[in-house]
Scaffold this active site. Structure first.
Site, short mmCIF file in Angstrom:
data_model
loop_
_atom_site.label_atom_id
_atom_site.label_comp_id
_atom_site.label_asym_id
_atom_site.label_seq_id
_atom_site.Cartn_x
_atom_site.Cartn_y
_atom_site.Cartn_z
N GLY A 58 20.05 101.61 173.57
CA GLY A 58 20.45 102.40 174.73
C GLY A 58 21.96 102.58 174.82
O GLY A 58 22.44 103.57 175.39
N GLU A 99 22.65 105.45 172.75
CA GLU A 99 22.06 106.64 173.39
C GLU A 99 22.96 107.16 174.51
O GLU A 99 23.14 108.37 174.68
CB GLU A 99 20.65 106.31 173.90
CG GLU A 99 19.68 106.10 172.73
CD GLU A 99 18.33 105.57 173.15
OE1 GLU A 99 18.30 104.47 173.76
OE2 GLU A 99 17.32 106.24 172.89
N GLU A 136 15.97 99.44 167.63
CA GLU A 136 14.75 99.23 168.40
C GLU A 136 13.56 98.75 167.57
O GLU A 136 12.74 97.96 168.04
CB GLU A 136 14.36 100.52 169.14
CG GLU A 136 15.20 100.81 170.38
CD GLU A 136 16.49 101.57 170.06
OE1 GLU A 136 16.87 101.65 168.88
OE2 GLU A 136 17.11 102.07 171.01
N ALA A 177 19.43 98.51 176.11
CA ALA A 177 18.63 98.19 177.29
C ALA A 177 18.61 96.67 177.42
O ALA A 177 18.81 95.95 176.45
CB ALA A 177 17.21 98.72 177.10
N1 T1G Z 1 19.46 92.52 176.49
C1 T1G Z 1 19.48 91.30 177.05
N2 T1G Z 1 20.12 90.24 176.52
C2 T1G Z 1 20.77 90.43 175.38
C3 T1G Z 1 20.78 91.68 174.73
C4 T1G Z 1 20.09 92.76 175.33
N3 T1G Z 1 20.08 93.97 174.78
N4 T1G Z 1 21.50 91.54 173.60
C5 T1G Z 1 21.92 90.27 173.56
N5 T1G Z 1 21.48 89.59 174.63
C6 T1G Z 1 21.76 88.20 174.99
C7 T1G Z 1 21.14 87.20 174.02
O1 T1G Z 1 19.83 86.88 174.40
C8 T1G Z 1 22.09 86.03 174.17
O2 T1G Z 1 21.73 85.34 175.33
C9 T1G Z 1 23.43 86.68 174.42
O3 T1G Z 1 23.15 88.01 174.85
C10 T1G Z 1 24.31 86.77 173.20
O4 T1G Z 1 23.56 87.35 172.14
C11 T1G Z 1 16.45 102.39 175.83
C12 T1G Z 1 14.68 100.53 174.34
C13 T1G Z 1 24.66 92.50 170.64
C14 T1G Z 1 24.83 92.13 168.16
O5 T1G Z 1 18.36 95.28 170.11
O6 T1G Z 1 21.73 92.59 168.35
O7 T1G Z 1 18.13 99.71 173.99
O8 T1G Z 1 21.23 83.17 174.30
O9 T1G Z 1 23.57 85.36 170.63
O10 T1G Z 1 25.39 87.09 167.83
O11 T1G Z 1 16.20 102.94 173.55
O12 T1G Z 1 22.81 90.20 170.61
O13 T1G Z 1 23.42 83.55 175.39
O14 T1G Z 1 21.34 83.41 176.77
O15 T1G Z 1 22.71 87.58 169.86
O16 T1G Z 1 27.26 87.98 169.32
C15 T1G Z 1 18.47 97.53 171.67
C16 T1G Z 1 20.19 93.18 170.59
C17 T1G Z 1 17.69 97.15 172.87
C18 T1G Z 1 20.60 94.61 170.58
C19 T1G Z 1 25.42 90.30 169.79
N6 T1G Z 1 19.54 96.57 171.49
N7 T1G Z 1 21.31 92.29 170.53
O17 T1G Z 1 25.18 89.30 168.86
O18 T1G Z 1 25.20 87.22 170.35
S1 T1G Z 1 16.31 98.23 173.10
C20 T1G Z 1 19.39 95.52 170.71
C21 T1G Z 1 21.98 92.03 169.40
C22 T1G Z 1 16.96 99.62 173.76
C23 T1G Z 1 16.70 101.98 174.41
C24 T1G Z 1 16.08 100.73 174.06
C25 T1G Z 1 23.05 90.97 169.46
C26 T1G Z 1 24.48 91.51 169.52
P1 T1G Z 1 21.94 83.78 175.46
P2 T1G Z 1 23.68 86.82 170.67
P3 T1G Z 1 25.83 87.86 169.04
#
Ligand code: T1G
Length: 712
Positions: free
Chosen positions: A116, A119, A139, A72
């Site tokens: 997501g 999912e 999450e 998400a």
């Molecule tokens: N949403 C929005 N922005 C995101 C994002 C996300 N999910 N993931 C990363 N970014 C942005 C981050 O802020 C940064 O921005 C850029 O992408 C690069 O990230 C319905 C409720 C994917 C392993 O928790 O673990 O799904 O600083 O520097 O080291 O059940 O990002 O460049 O402006 O971290 O290569 C679950 C979180 C969401 C994944 C990449 N997903 N992200 O790592 O780059 S909850 C997560 C990560 C959900 C559902 C629910 C890592 C990465 P900027 P980065 P990276």
């Protein structure tokens, strides 16, 4: 291969093409293909198009760029947490459409399929992945649970036990693990799209994940998994709500029909996302990424550091060498004598052996790392280092000598860094003819473990040097936070206020153990007195001398720590400090210390009284926030959130409280201010509220608001 490519994308975020009878649907929402508003809709419409496309017999869904779907969009989750936006798009319709597709749907995963993203993938009939893929439900790291039926589909694919582990730990599986667990159907070594299309062509219609129940176990057989998962949560996510709610949701998967289980998941998700822990953890996620952005400084062009020179092979130098070797960087490790150098190397080897015993590295990996570390008795070889880190004894004259020598040897443009935790960077830089290349790299001990790296800019440090240091931090898989050059920089400057306040608390009537228990109950990883014993009471003493603490007349000086120092009670290293230590290194309260505290208080005329745990927490944590506000206003930290990142990654502050500055906002700045004013009346000027705190409290704003307004 024959194929037609659609000239027009299916939506702004989703591409559509056909290769040899297979529709290839590509999510394209850089940087990580998050499911931002518009993405699920785009996917739905692409699936509709594929269903209607007579040329198409099967569908492959994949991500453009570096990854599949990272979940998400966390910005929309943040709006949800604060109730300020429309919230995350509901994914239910999309998931149903995927699952009900009359043509087989194959998810082709590379990079991350997280939250997501996983999912969405689990709703498909098949999943294939590139060898480097990561699949997980992280999450909990954001204080929430999977909210798009993940807690219901995951156990159907991998079983209850594995699903619990993934949702509580938040740790992803790699492709091999995912294959073994049943989460994916094939690992594709060559071209992923090609391989996935081939797989899809041969695929039968496939089963709906929701209809699988063979891995759900029985209520009786599952009980021990739930108990185990709750124990795991208590161990690795103490005080956190989300892992427990994820367990509840997975229990529902086993106990209820699919649709009812999904309803239960939605309720539990809604509870979590509206809570303070989600706000705090989402804040922590963005805070860490914001710290990498420095106004006026361009990110360094990608030229990774290849060779690091380290001056001094003591505890810090050795730890830094390990951090570099772990990142595959070649290290030149120097010391002034053969004995010191071989001692330093032996310590490094011993630390690696311990890690290997614990299963963190194989014996081969240890040898690879050791081979990267080259001992040197002279600094001559440092001419080829990209970064040089000085980690000698904390003494200005000595450090200046080292920098003078480095200035004569280092190549132009090399970063000359000092690992000082206390000394003035500008004065150190003045020993060189290139102060623009001199910077502080304050590693935290053990340097091969702790994630924080304070990057300290002197007044002459160039933007290029700052950018290079921040990118070096990233290369070491650490979080770099930029700090200004003031005594203690960000972390230790605040830490002094915190540490001394807790020492006053024990003089007034608390015990070290009561203080430590109150702080760990609050969520700190360790109590302050246990930390002091670990870091060394002798080290703290030396820092006090160096920085001239308590030299000003009229300042209240803690009574006990100098006496411990004089008695040689240096902490863990001498078997006793604030506490006593046996073989297991567990702190045991010492009646002698308690008597010493009481006697010292009596002699100083301090009336001992009952001190509540609440007072302990308020005085310690507000001391942090008040000092944080000062250094923020003085410009030594760029953002309040940077201060939070420092405390979360270097000082064991609980992530689910967001850091001291974020926590202050949640607790209410007006509330905190009125307590601080009361402390000021009782204890005098060390509690004078920071002007910025006063201003924000008056305006009804928080440090988070302050950061946002300044960023805008
Ligand atoms: N949403 C929005 N922005 C995101 C994002 C996300 N999910 N993931 C990363 N970014 C942005 C981050 O802020 C940064 O921005 C850029 O992408 C690069 O990230 C319905 C409720 C994917 C392993 O928790 O673990 O799904 O600083 O520097 O080291 O059940 O990002 O460049 O402006 O971290 O290569 C679950 C979180 C969401 C994944 C990449 N997903 N992200 O790592 O780059 S909850 C997560 C990560 C959900 C559902 C629910 C890592 C990465 P900027 P980065 P990276």
């Amino acid at each position: 291969m024959s194929g037609t490519v659609s000239p027009k994308p299916a939506s702004r975020f989703v591409g559509y093409s056909v290769r040899g009878g297979v529709a290839v649907v590509t999510v394209d929402n850089p940087p990580v293909n998050a499911l931002s508003p518009g993405v699920p809709e785009g996917l739905e419409s692409a699936l509709g198009r594929a269903a209607a496309d007579a040329e198409v017999s099967a569908i492959v869904v994949m991500g453009a760029g570096r990854t599949f779907i990272a979940g998400a969009d966390i910005t929309t989750l943040e709006e949800m947490a604060w109730g300020t936006g429309p919230g995350a798009p509901a994914l239910h319709d999309l998931l149903q459409k995927i699952e009900d597709s009359p043509k087989p749907v194959v998810m082709a995963i590379h990079g991350a399929a997280l939250g997501g993203g996983l999912e969405v993938a689990m709703a498909a009939h098949y999943r294939v992945a590139a060898p480097g893929a990561q699949l997980g439900q992280p999450e909990v790291n954001l204080g929430i649970i999977p909210g798009a039926e993940g807690t219901q589909r995951l156990p159907r694919l991998v079983g209850i036990e594995r699903a619990l582990d993934m949702c509580v730990s938040g740790k992803p599986l790699n492709a091999t693990e995912a294959l073994a667990a049943g989460l994916i159907d094939q690992v594709i070594d060559g071209d992923l799209v090609e391989g996935a299309a081939e797989f899809a062509r041969r695929a039968a219609r496939g089963r709906k994940t929701r209809e699988r129940s063979e891995r759900l176990g029985s209520p009786e057989s599952n009980v021990r998994f739930y108990v185990g998962a709750r124990q795991l949560a208590a161990k690795i996510r103490r005080h956190q709500e989300a892992p427990l709610r994820a367990i509840d949701a997975i229990e529902a998967a086993a106990a209820l029909p699919f649709d009812e289980g999904c309803r239960r998941e939605r309720e539990l998700f809604a509870q979590c996302v509206a809570g303070d822990q989600a706000k705090a953890l989402i804040h922590a996620f963005f805070a860490e990424r914001a710290a990498a952005k420095i106004p006026g400084v361009e990110k360094a062009a990608a030229s990774p550091v290849q060779c690091v020179g380290i001056v001094g092979s003591g505890t810090m130098g050795g730890g830094i060498a390990m951090a570099c070797a772990n990142a595959g960087i070649q290290v030149l490790l120097s010391d002034s004598s053969e004995a010191a150098l071989s001692g330093g190397l032996a310590r490094v080897r011993q630390n690696y052996d311990i890690s290997a015993k614990r299963g963190r590295f194989t014996a081969e990996q240890v040898e690879e790392r050791m081979a990267l570390i080259r001992p040197q008795l002279e600094l001559k070889g440092f001419a080829r280092a990209d970064v040089i880190v000085e980690a000698v004894f904390e003494n200005m004259a000595l450090k200046k000598d080292v920098f003078r020598e480095l200035d004569a040897i280092a190549r132009p443009g090399a970063i000359l860094a000092t690992n000082t935790s206390t000394l003035n960077i500008d004065e150190i830089a003045s020993a060189t003819g290139r102060p623009e290349s001199v910077i502080g790299l304050h590693f935290f001990s053990p340097a091969n473990v702790m994630r924080l790296l304070e990057v300290v800019r002197g007044k002459a440090t160039s933007g290029g040097a700052i950018a290079a240091a921040m990118s070096f931090a990233r290369q070491l898989k650490k979080v770099g936070v930029l700090a200004g050059n003031c005594p203690g920089f960000i972390g230790n400057r605040m830490f002094f206020s915190y540490m001394y306040e807790t020492q006053f608390l024990i003089e007034e009537g608390a015990t070290p153990q009561q203080v430590d228990d109150a702080l760990t109950d609050f969520g700190m990883a360790m109590g302050i007195f246990a930390v002091d014993d670990m870091a060394g009471i002798d080290v703290a003493w030396r820092v006090r001398q160096e920085l001239g603490h308590f030299r000003e007349p009229g300042v209240r000086k803690p009574l006990v720590q100098d006496q411990l120092y004089q008695q040689g009670r240096y902490g863990q290293k001498s078997g006793k400090g604030w506490y006593l230590y046996g073989e297991d290194r567990k702190p045991v309260p010492d009646p002698e210390v308690e008597a010493l505290i009481e006697r010292s208080a009596r002699e100083a005329g301090i009336a001992r009284r009952y001190v509540s745990n609440r007072e302990i927490v308020e005085r310690s944590i507000y001391a942090l926030a008040n000092e944080g506000a000062r250094l923020l206003e003085e410009g030594f930290a760029l953002r309040a959130s940077d201060i939070d990142v420092v405390y979360l990654n270097g000082y064991g502050f609980p992530a689910w409280r967001g850091g001291p500055m974020f926590y202050a906002g949640l607790a209410g700045l007006d509330q905190i201010l009125s307590r601080i004013r009361q402390f000021e009346r009782e204890h005098g000027s060390r509690w004078t509220p920071a002007p910025l705190l006063v201003r924000l409290a008056r305006e009804g704003r928080t440090f988070r608001d302050y950061d946002r307004e300044r960023a805008a």
